[in-house]
Design a protein around this motif. Sequence first.
Motif: not given
Length: 84
Positions: A3-5, A11-14, A55-58, A63-66
């Motif tokens: 995800v280093d793009r 994705l990094r935030f997630a 919104r995209q970040f949230e 989704m990643a958390t769940a």
Amino acid sequence: MCVDRPGAPHLRFAALCHDLGKALTPRRLWPKHHGHDAAGVPITKAMCNRLKVSRQFEETAVMATALHMKVRLAPDLLGLRLCL
């Protein structure tokens, strides 16, 4: 997956948010954190609201958390057979 793009900051935030629910695990249950994925969703939403992220970040962080503990089910859900 890397995800280093430059185009994937959400994705990094997630990735930073996905284990926030572990903070709610009582000390007596450590080092296990059963249910931290579901417990982390409200924390992740609250943090996103407080930080006023897009919104995209949230959506990606929630989704990643769940779902991050369900990754192991992906081959079955996709009908794949892995040879290990």
